[in-house]
Design an enzyme around this catalytic site. Structure first.
Site, PDB file in Angstrom:
ATOM      1  N   SER A  75       2.328  10.389  22.824  1.00 24.09           N
ATOM      2  CA  SER A  75       3.211  11.447  22.312  1.00 24.09           C
ATOM      3  C   SER A  75       4.397  11.576  23.243  1.00 24.09           C
ATOM      4  CB  SER A  75       2.463  12.780  22.260  1.00 24.09           C
ATOM      5  OG  SER A  75       3.407  13.847  22.260  1.00 24.09           O
TER       6      SER A  75
ATOM      7  N   HIS B 258       3.829   8.947  18.651  1.00 33.95           N
ATOM      8  CA  HIS B 258       3.585  10.275  18.079  1.00 33.95           C
ATOM      9  C   HIS B 258       4.755  11.186  18.446  1.00 33.95           C
ATOM     10  CE1 HIS B 258       0.640  13.484  16.864  1.00 33.95           C
ATOM     11  NE2 HIS B 258       1.275  14.216  17.782  1.00 33.95           N
TER      12      HIS B 258
ATOM     13  N   ASP C  12       6.111  14.998  18.256  1.00 31.62           N
ATOM     14  CA  ASP C  12       5.675  16.378  18.045  1.00 31.62           C
ATOM     15  C   ASP C  12       6.852  17.261  17.653  1.00 31.62           C
ATOM     16  OD1 ASP C  12       2.835  16.518  18.537  1.00 31.62           O
ATOM     17  OD2 ASP C  12       3.304  15.849  20.574  1.00 31.62           O
TER      18      ASP C  12
ATOM     19  N   MET D  80       8.123  20.824  16.577  1.00 34.13           N
ATOM     20  CA  MET D  80       7.732  22.243  16.647  1.00 34.13           C
ATOM     21  C   MET D  80       8.917  23.117  16.271  1.00 34.13           C
ATOM     22  SD  MET D  80       5.477  22.281  20.131  1.00 34.13           S
ATOM     23  CE  MET D  80       4.340  20.944  20.535  1.00 34.13           C
TER      24      MET D  80
ATOM     25  N   HIS E 103       4.420  14.502  13.657  1.00 38.33           N
ATOM     26  CA  HIS E 103       3.435  15.585  13.565  1.00 38.33           C
ATOM     27  C   HIS E 103       4.212  16.887  13.390  1.00 38.33           C
ATOM     28  CE1 HIS E 103       0.184  18.084  15.895  1.00 38.33           C
ATOM     29  NE2 HIS E 103       0.306  18.457  14.636  1.00 38.33           N
TER      30      HIS E 103
ATOM     31  N   MET F  36       4.624  20.501  13.154  1.00 39.06           N
ATOM     32  CA  MET F  36       4.040  21.815  13.424  1.00 39.06           C
ATOM     33  C   MET F  36       5.079  22.837  13.017  1.00 39.06           C
ATOM     34  SD  MET F  36       2.368  20.684  17.049  1.00 39.06           S
ATOM     35  CE  MET F  36       3.487  19.290  17.150  1.00 39.06           C
TER      36      MET F  36
ATOM     37  N   MET G  73      -6.979  18.606  15.900  1.00 43.67           N
ATOM     38  CA  MET G  73      -6.366  19.154  17.115  1.00 43.67           C
ATOM     39  C   MET G  73      -7.435  19.633  18.086  1.00 43.67           C
ATOM     40  SD  MET G  73      -3.174  18.742  16.572  1.00 43.67           S
ATOM     41  CE  MET G  73      -2.706  19.484  18.156  1.00 43.67           C
TER      42      MET G  73
ATOM     43  N   GLY H  69       1.476  23.588  20.690  1.00 42.35           N
ATOM     44  CA  GLY H  69       2.597  24.343  21.239  1.00 42.35           C
ATOM     45  C   GLY H  69       3.142  23.701  22.508  1.00 42.35           C
TER      46      GLY H  69
ATOM     47  N   GLY I  43      -0.063  19.163  28.003  1.00 42.18           N
ATOM     48  CA  GLY I  43      -0.672  19.508  29.280  1.00 42.18           C
ATOM     49  C   GLY I  43      -1.726  20.596  29.217  1.00 42.18           C
TER      50      GLY I  43
ATOM     51  N   ASP J 257      -5.846  14.975  18.939  1.00 39.77           N
ATOM     52  CA  ASP J 257      -4.595  15.333  19.616  1.00 39.77           C
ATOM     53  C   ASP J 257      -4.780  16.580  20.467  1.00 39.77           C
ATOM     54  OD1 ASP J 257      -1.968  15.721  20.322  1.00 39.77           O
ATOM     55  OD2 ASP J 257      -1.239  16.103  18.283  1.00 39.77           O
ATOM     56  N   GLY J 258      -4.542  16.435  21.773  1.00 42.23           N
ATOM     57  CA  GLY J 258      -4.539  17.587  22.665  1.00 42.23           C
ATOM     58  C   GLY J 258      -5.525  17.441  23.815  1.00 42.23           C
ATOM     59  N   GLY J 259      -4.983  17.345  25.026  1.00 41.19           N
ATOM     60  CA  GLY J 259      -5.856  17.242  26.198  1.00 41.19           C
ATOM     61  C   GLY J 259      -6.626  15.938  26.275  1.00 41.19           C
TER      62      GLY J 259
ATOM     63  N   SER K 205       0.771  14.058  28.167  1.00 42.76           N
ATOM     64  CA  SER K 205       0.816  14.134  29.635  1.00 42.76           C
ATOM     65  C   SER K 205      -0.010  13.041  30.302  1.00 42.76           C
ATOM     66  CB  SER K 205       0.379  15.525  30.114  1.00 42.76           C
ATOM     67  OG  SER K 205      -0.822  15.910  29.502  1.00 42.76           O
TER      68      SER K 205
HETATM   69  C1  DX5 Z   1       0.155  19.881  20.698  1.00 43.99           C
HETATM   70  C2  DX5 Z   1       0.837  18.578  20.376  1.00 43.99           C
HETATM   71  C3  DX5 Z   1       0.232  17.450  21.113  1.00 43.99           C
HETATM   72  C4  DX5 Z   1       0.466  17.570  22.579  1.00 43.99           C
HETATM   73  C5  DX5 Z   1      -0.382  16.648  23.388  1.00 43.99           C
HETATM   74  O1  DX5 Z   1       0.950  20.833  21.202  1.00 43.99           O
HETATM   75  O2  DX5 Z   1       0.666  18.335  19.012  1.00 43.99           O
HETATM   76  O3  DX5 Z   1       0.615  16.180  20.590  1.00 43.99           O
HETATM   77  O4  DX5 Z   1       1.772  17.375  22.925  1.00 43.99           O
HETATM   78  O5  DX5 Z   1      -0.124  16.826  24.746  1.00 43.99           O
HETATM   79  P1  DX5 Z   1      -1.216  16.461  25.832  1.00 43.99           P
HETATM   80  O6  DX5 Z   1      -1.674  15.082  25.537  1.00 43.99           O
HETATM   81  O7  DX5 Z   1      -0.506  16.599  27.130  1.00 43.99           O
HETATM   82  O8  DX5 Z   1      -2.317  17.473  25.629  1.00 43.99           O
HETATM   83 ZN    ZN Z   2       0.869  16.221  18.249  1.00 43.98          ZN
END
Ligand code: DX5
Ligand code: ZN
Length: 228
Positions: free
Chosen positions: A11, A36, A38, A40, A69, A71, A140, A145, A148, A178-180, A201
């Site tokens: 991402s 990917h 993101d 927002m 993606h 959001m 997710m 948002g 990290g 997706d996420g962490g 991250s």
């Molecule tokens: C959520 C996003 C993710 C996010 C992942 O806010 O949709 O794609 O950036 O970031 P890491 O991999 O750092 O959790």
């Molecule tokens: Zn994402």
């Protein structure tokens, strides 16, 4: 070794935008499978990030598939601009869409893959009726948002449920998480049915981007059934 293939989807949310093209080439050279993006809107999530013009720039930097993606609260109004910018997948949130089936039809009708995302607190029931018609389910593991954030392991039963539904019904959609996601969490993601690992991250803030892509793939593949 199982035939299940792991896809790595960096991402760019955590990329250094002063050298975005170089960083995309670095993940591509290291074997990343898709990029990917993101998106927002400051309404659906508490942050504002990228619009279609970033997808256009990414399109010029790589031939890898791009998953946008979204959001945003109004994905029906934004699918077309992202398709026109060159996205290969348009992924939107089931929570944000009034007529999910219609938007899936619209995206696929334009020759683009459609994905449905589901937030940690939402039930898999939200996407379940659409699984036969989508190309990607994005589970997710953080509340979207920011990059990290910490991986929410409580989502794993839902991920496993989505994987079971896919197997039971013999469907072809890709299960993305997706996420962490990073080397420490990749194993549990794969063990619960994740196929495409989205990571911001863990890849772009790792120091050596190429090493990070390879390390994430290694951690994920070692959790595949049959891996040594
Ligand atoms: C959520 C996003 C993710 C996010 C992942 O806010 O949709 O794609 O950036 O970031 P890491 O991999 O750092 O959790
Ligand atoms: Zn994402």
């Amino acid at each position: 070794m199982s035939e299940r293939r792991i896809l790595i989807a960096p991402s760019i949310l955590s990329a250094d935008f002063t050298k975005l093209g170089d960083e995309i080439r670095a993940v591509e050279d290291a074997g990343a499978d898709m990029i990917h993006v993101d998106v927002m809107d400051g309404h659906f999530v508490p942050n504002i990030t990228m619009g279609p013009f970033i997808v256009e720039a990414v399109r010029r930097a790589t031939d890898l598939p791009i998953d946008a993606h979204l959001m945003v609260t109004n994905p029906d109004e934004f699918a077309d601009p992202f398709i026109e910018a060159g996205a290969d997948y348009v992924v939107f949130h089931a929570e944000a869409c009034y007529d999910v089936a219609e938007l899936i039809r619209h995206i696929r009708g334009r020759g683009v893959k459609a994905g449905l995302a589901v937030n940690p607190p939402s039930s898999a029931d939200l996407i379940e009726p659409h699984l036969a018609n989508i190309d990607l389910a994005l589970v997710m593991t953080v509340n979207p948002g920011h990059s990290g954030q910490s991986f929410i392991a409580d989502v794993m039963p839902k991920l496993a449920h989505v994987a079971e539904l896919k197997a039971e019904r013999d469907l072809g959609f890709l299960i993305a998480v997706d996420g962490g996601v990073g080397p420490k969490t990749a194993g549990t993601v794969v063990a619960n049915g994740g196929e495409a690992l989205v990571a911001a991250s863990a890849i772009f803030r790792a120091g050596d981007i190429g090493e990070a892509v390879r390390g994430l793939r290694g951690a994920a593949e070692s959790a595949l059934p049959g891996a040594a």
